[in-house]
Design an enzyme around this catalytic site. Structure first.
Site, short mmCIF file in Angstrom:
data_model
loop_
_atom_site.label_atom_id
_atom_site.label_comp_id
_atom_site.label_asym_id
_atom_site.label_seq_id
_atom_site.Cartn_x
_atom_site.Cartn_y
_atom_site.Cartn_z
CB SER A 674 -7.13 -38.24 -20.46
OG SER A 674 -7.82 -39.01 -21.42
CE LYS A 717 -10.93 -36.35 -22.30
NZ LYS A 717 -9.68 -36.63 -21.60
#
Length: 830
Positions: A674, A717
């Site tokens: 990611s 996040k």
């Protein structure tokens, strides 16, 4: 050379996502209710498991061998409850299975016999045989004390005495005629001469003439031989008399027990095995009648302990002989309605397959058929047994024992050590029981796939895969079904009813649980946990109905309880112990976003990712990998960066670059791809010496073509970076850049949504590296013209120019080095 043009890199004005795109609200407008009490939830079921339900229905109903069930799926899904409900409904439609009992094998006590009886007859048969054994001593006693028996026995015994008397009278008469007498001494019978009515002494015998003495000795010798002949016949006569007496005992015993046996036989005449057993029992009783009446006979130790008196208060199971006629009920289905459904929560070998217990008697371990104990498979025979797969596989011998029983379709009780030949001891070998059971294993997906891969028998024995999903589609219809399910779970677990707005909030939260605004969670254990905690907070406030506040409190408290590590990490950033910039610009430096998952805790935090470049051989060094802190997926992501750089900037020249990438102040392992787009932004910034906005954090993986791919944990996040910015003070310039494919996953906290709505925080959804780099740098990416050049002042121009300069330097250095080596070689040859 034909060059594929990259995507248009013209500077585009990217707009932030709107507040409506960050949180998809639920609606139950079509469902009229104020609290869940008003919903029809009596027949509720877990929603979103249609595939699992159809598979389970097939597995439960099919009767062929090997079609046992393995239910796989996340632990948070209450697979057991759902399966139990389905199985119990089907089991009630089925007939009640037979009872099973063990009885003594009179020919070999070490091999007990198993009998199958109609449901409920196992207990009746046991009670009948217990009463039979209790009555047996009294019946035998009354018969053997009867006048007829005593008279016939007396006749037999007098016959012996009369015969002995006749024999001794006759030989005594012969002795008297010859002047001799039969004398009984402590050593037995002897023949002695008589004179004047008295036995002659040795002196008198010595005074006789030699001829008379020899004649007397001969007479004594002849009579002694006759006497020995008579004495030798006595044991044989006694044996005959004993046989006659035994036959008399058998005759009267058979007469005595005939009525008792027939009484039991009449009850169970439908079962030929029971009738056969009772006939064997009658024969055994006839042979052991004396032991039954006087168990201490022939056993000095028991005689000393009991005073040679039978204990009439002893139960049949404690009697030295009568226990042989008792019954050990292994399976009693008298109270069942349909087939049995058993859940074995501790599947050790003995709990599954039964065991043989032992008792210590005078320092020795003994056992008999009455010490056989059933296992779960015995109790579930003819029905279903549910077992936790992991617990089963972690118990010694249990898995092999279960497989052996399923393959042979027989239940044999034996100690695991004997099964593997680890030790040998005197024990029982009970007759196996026919097995007809459906085994349902409940476990994880990983365990299922491992069993498929490493156990050759598994797929032949567990042919039905029931795969539980952890999410379902979210639609108006499924949301209504979800509300009914919540109402049912509240009622089943004695929790307070819930208000409509609280139900709506809970449904929205389940979308957050699966990080997808278009899905709902089917993890029923997690849902129940939230319902229970909402009920607690409602009752704590004195409420009678769970309201929106109670649900919000429960959600927040779950986050708070597990948040110590998250708060500590955030504190380290705010105190500048961990360096994270949320304002300004820097080249070769980007804020990435990392997710931490520990137990129930899942949170994200920003991580500074930096890149440094120099002339080299086209290598991108992953520092985490060099020190073995990088997982394989992260390492793969870094290798993709080299492919992207080479394809875009080094089509007609070597990629003369050596770059290093690192997660700064990361002291644990790093895995996942990611951050690969973040690392690429840092690389491009470092190569082109292009400043990057530190107010924007980045997440997303990238492929070789520069497309931004979706990642996991997008909500955590965004919130992780937002919390840092919020603590430092929102400037209106801060935000997070995510893959466009992740927009559907957004279910953000209310404070993030509010900040975006107030234009204080921004979330950008991008599709390519070009879009992201333009946003971070404020520069256009630039598009290659027909000559292969990029416009001045663009990102691509700066990067390509720097890489060209690196290639030129490397070429110049290589040429000089080659000339120096050639000069040195020529000089040496001279």
């Amino acid at each position: 050379m034909n060059v594929t043009n990259p995507k248009s890199c013209a500077m585009k004005q990217l707009t932030t996502l709107s507040a409506d795109q960050l949180y998809q609200r639920a609606s139950l407008d079509e469902l009229e209710f104020s609290t869940t009490q008003e919903l029809d939830h009596d027949n509720y079921r877990f929603v979103g498991q249609e595939r699992a339900l159809r598979s389970a229905d097939f597995g439960i109903r099919i009767k062929q061998n090997g079609y046992n069930i393995y239910a796989l799926g996340p632990e948070e899904v209450d697979k057991r409850s759902l399966l139990e409900n389905l199985i119990e409904k089907e089991a009630k439609k089925q007939s009640v299975p037979d009872d099973w009992v063990y009885v003594c094998n009179f020919e070999d006590e070490q091999k007990p016999i198993v009998l199958k009886l109609k449901p409920g007859d196992g207990i009746r048969f046991r009670d009948k045989m217990n009463r039979f054994a209790e009555d047996l001593p009294n019946v035998l006693t009354s018969v053997f004390e009867s006048e007829e028996y005593q008279n016939r026995r007396q006749v037999i015994e007098e016959k012996v005495k009369e015969k002995e008397h006749e024999d001794f009278t006759e030989i005594q008469k012969k002795a008297e005629e010859k002047g001799l007498s039969i004398v009984r001494t402590p050593m037995g019978y002897s023949v002695s001469p008589v004179k004047d009515g008295e036995i002659m002494s040795m002196d008198d015998i010595k005074k006789m003439s030699e001829e008379d003495r020899k004649e007397l000795e001969q007479e004594v010798h002849n009579l002694q031989k006759e006497l020995q002949k008579i004495l030798r016949q006595i044991p044989e006569q006694q044996r005959k008399i004993k046989d006659e007496r035994d036959e008399l005992n058998r005759e009267f015993t058979e007469y005595a027990v005939k009525g008792l046996i027939e009484e039991v036989q009449d009850e169970f005449e439908y079962n030929s095995d029971v009738v056969s057993y009772l006939e064997s029992a009658k024969k055994d009783i006839i042979n052991r009648a004396e032991q039954i009446l006087n168990p201490a006979a022939g056993n000095p130790l028991m005689q000393a302990m009991s005073g040679n008196k039978p204990d009439k208060t002893t139960s049949p199971s404690d009697h030295p002989v009568l226990w042989r006629y008792t019954v050990n009920v292994m399976v009693n289905n008298a109270k069942l309605e349909g087939a049995p459904v058993i859940y074995e929560d501790h599947p050790i070998y003995n709990n599954l397959l039964g065991r043989t217990e032992h008792v210590s008697e005078m320092g020795a371990l003994t056992t008999d058929f009455t010490y056989l104990k059933p296992g779960s498979l015995h109790k579930a025979n003819g029905g279903y047994v549910i077992v936790d797969a992991l617990r089963l596989l972690t118990q010694p011998y249990a898995w092999d024992g279960l497989k052996r029983a399923l393959m042979s379709r027989k239940l044999k009780i034996e100690a695991p050590g004997e099964m593997y030949g680890l030790f040998s001891t005197v024990t029982l070998e009970p007759e196996p029981i026919e097995l007809n059971v459906k085994v349902v294993l409940v476990g994880s997906r990983l365990l299922y796939y491992m069993l498929c891969a490493y156990d050759d028998d598994f797929q032949n024995l567990f042919k039905v895969e029931v795969d539980f999903d952890d999410e379902m589609d979210r639609s108006p219809e499924t949301q209504k079904m979800y509300a009914v399910m919540i109402a049912g779970m509240l009622k089943k677990n004695d929790l307070q009813p819930m208000k409509k707005d609280a139900v709506v909030r809970l449904i929205e939260h389940t979308s957050r649980m699966v990080s997808d605004s278009e899905k709902l969670s089917t993890k029923t254990n997690d849902i129940l946990k939230l319902l229970q905690e909402s009920d607690y907070w409602s009752r704590k406030e004195g409420g009678e109905v769970i309201d929106l506040k109670a649900v919000e409190t429960a959600i927040e408290q779950v986050r708070y309880r597990s948040g110590r590590l998250r708060d500590k990490y955030r504190e380290q950033i705010l105190r500048n112990t961990i360096f994270i910039d949320t304002e300004g610009e820097a080249a070769g430096q980007v804020n990435g976003l990392s997710v931490v998952s520990l137990g129930n805790l899942v949170f994200a935090h920003p991580t500074r990712i930096t890149a440094r470049v120099r002339v080299g051989k086209g290598e991108v060094v992953n520092i985490e990998r060099e020190v073995e802190m990088s997982g394989p997926i992260h390492s793969k992501g870094v290798l993709i960066l080299s492919a992207f750089l080479g394809a875009r900037y080094a089509l007609d020249r070597p990629l003369s670059l050596s770059a290093s990438l690192v997660f700064e102040q990361a002291y644990g392992g790093v895995d996942g791809d990611s951050a690969s787009s973040t690392e690429l932004y840092a690389l491009l910034s470092a190569i082109g010496d292009i400043p990057i906005r530190q107010s924007i954090a980045v997440t997303g993986s990238v492929n070789q073509h520069g497309d931004i791919q979706p990642i996991g944990g997008v909500n955590e996040k965004i919130e992780g970076f937002f919390e840092i910015c919020n603590e430092r003070g929102l400037t209106g310039d801060q935000g997070v850049m995510i893959p466009k494919a992740n927009v559907k996953n957004l279910m953000l906290k209310a404070d993030v949504v509010e900040a975006v709505e107030n234009d204080e925080f921004h979330i950008y959804a991008i599709e390519s590296i070009d879009e992201g780099m333009s946003l971070l740098s404020g520069m256009e990416m630039g598009e290659r013209d027909e000559n292969g050049n990029y416009p001045d002042g663009t990102v691509n121009h700066k990067v390509a120019e720097k890489l060209a300069r690196f290639a030129s330097v490397k070429k110049q250095f290589t040429t000089q080095n080659d000339q120096a080596e050639l000069h040195a070689s020529t000089k040496d040859s001279k």
